[in-house]
Design an enzyme around this catalytic site. Structure first.
Site, PDB file in Angstrom:
ATOM      1  N   VAL A  44       0.836  -1.203   0.000  1.00 12.24           N
ATOM      2  CA  VAL A  44       0.000   0.000   0.000  1.00 12.24           C
ATOM      3  C   VAL A  44       0.870   1.252   0.000  1.00 12.24           C
ATOM      4  O   VAL A  44       0.622   2.216  -0.747  1.00 12.24           O
ATOM      5  CB  VAL A  44      -0.964   0.003   1.204  1.00 12.24           C
ATOM      6  CG1 VAL A  44      -1.777   1.302   1.230  1.00 12.24           C
ATOM      7  CG2 VAL A  44      -1.900  -1.195   1.153  1.00 12.24           C
ATOM      8  N   CYS A  45       1.907   1.238   0.797  1.00  9.88           N
ATOM      9  CA  CYS A  45       2.809   2.394   0.893  1.00  9.88           C
ATOM     10  C   CYS A  45       3.487   2.679  -0.446  1.00  9.88           C
ATOM     11  O   CYS A  45       3.683   3.835  -0.829  1.00  9.88           O
ATOM     12  CB  CYS A  45       3.862   2.160   1.966  1.00  9.88           C
ATOM     13  SG  CYS A  45       3.186   1.874   3.613  1.00  9.88           S
ATOM     14  N   THR A  46       3.835   1.637  -1.159  1.00 14.55           N
ATOM     15  CA  THR A  46       4.484   1.808  -2.461  1.00 14.55           C
ATOM     16  C   THR A  46       3.558   2.541  -3.422  1.00 14.55           C
ATOM     17  O   THR A  46       3.982   3.454  -4.141  1.00 14.55           O
ATOM     18  CB  THR A  46       4.887   0.440  -3.027  1.00 14.55           C
ATOM     19  OG1 THR A  46       5.850  -0.161  -2.156  1.00 14.55           O
ATOM     20  CG2 THR A  46       5.493   0.574  -4.417  1.00 14.55           C
ATOM     21  N   MET A  49       3.298   6.328  -2.244  1.00 11.75           N
ATOM     22  CA  MET A  49       4.481   7.109  -2.594  1.00 11.75           C
ATOM     23  C   MET A  49       4.526   7.375  -4.094  1.00 11.75           C
ATOM     24  O   MET A  49       4.857   8.477  -4.538  1.00 11.75           O
ATOM     25  CB  MET A  49       5.741   6.369  -2.151  1.00 11.75           C
ATOM     26  CG  MET A  49       5.983   6.423  -0.663  1.00 11.75           C
ATOM     27  SD  MET A  49       6.397   8.111  -0.144  1.00 11.75           S
ATOM     28  CE  MET A  49       6.311   7.931   1.621  1.00 11.75           C
TER      29      MET A  49
END
Length: 209
Positions: A44-46, A49
């Site tokens: 999810v973070c990828t 970002m």
């Protein structure tokens, strides 16, 4: 104590992927989109970002500087940026804070023990050029942020400052805005010479852009 809307955003000095920064100095006269993520090399973070990087021009035209944060190291951030760029087809250039000692995360109440004792949840702080916190949002670790909404609320805040208006539910730029009840009709005639639709005495709609 948790930070609240209208509070001055705490200053800090910290390592980032773009070198050490002193937050207030780095922000300068810009708005800031400060956002935390739980961990590098996670799915999810990828995507988040990557989406922030893809929207670089949209943030820039609003005079907004994105600033990411997690409790990972600068070295891990830099390695991960290669993955972000590759998988999200972008070029991530904004700084990511390496909050390895949790100092910023604690100051901004980004660590919620019910989720994790060491990793930050998905917090959002929109901070204006006077370093005041204007908006906060908090997402759980499993839910990615809606970047259309992030841009929309920045537009709403900036329109409010410029025109002295409020915005209705689901407002988007170019649609009607609200003349606040605190503005008398006499004052409104000067501020809004284009006139307004008076639905109720307390509900006056006008166009500003």
């Amino acid at each position: 104590m948790s930070l609240r809307i209208g509070d001055t955003a705490p200053d800090f000095s910290i390592p980032t992927t773009k070198g050490d920064i002193s937050f207030h100095d780095w922000a300068g006269g810009s708005w800031v989109f400060l956002f935390s993520h739980p961990a590098d090399f996670t799915p999810v973070c990828t995507t988040e970002m990557g989406r922030t990087a893809q929207l670089a021009d949209e943030f820039a035209k609003r005079n907004v500087k994105p600033l990411g944060l997690s409790t990972d190291s600068v070295e891990d951030h830099i390695k991960w940026i290669d993955d972000v760029n590759d998988t999200q087809n972008t070029d991530l250039t904004f700084p990511i804070i390496a909050d390895t000692e949790h100092k910023v995360a604690q100051a901004y109440d980004m660590i919620h023990p019910g989720e994790s004792e060491t990793a930050a949840v998905r917090s959002v702080f929109i901070i204006d050029p006077s370093k005041k916190i204007r908006l906060t949002m908090t997402y759980p670790m499993s839910v990615g942020r809606n970047f259309d909404e992030i841009l929309r609320v920045i537009d709403a805040l900036q329109a409010g400052d410029k025109y002295k208006i409020a915005t209705p539910a689901d407002w988007t730029p170019g649609t009607k805005v609200i003349i606040p009840p605190s503005v008398t009709n006499e004052a409104a005639r000067t501020l809004f010479p284009q006139g307004w639709d008076e639905i109720r005495p307390y509900l006056r709609l006008t166009e500003v852009e």
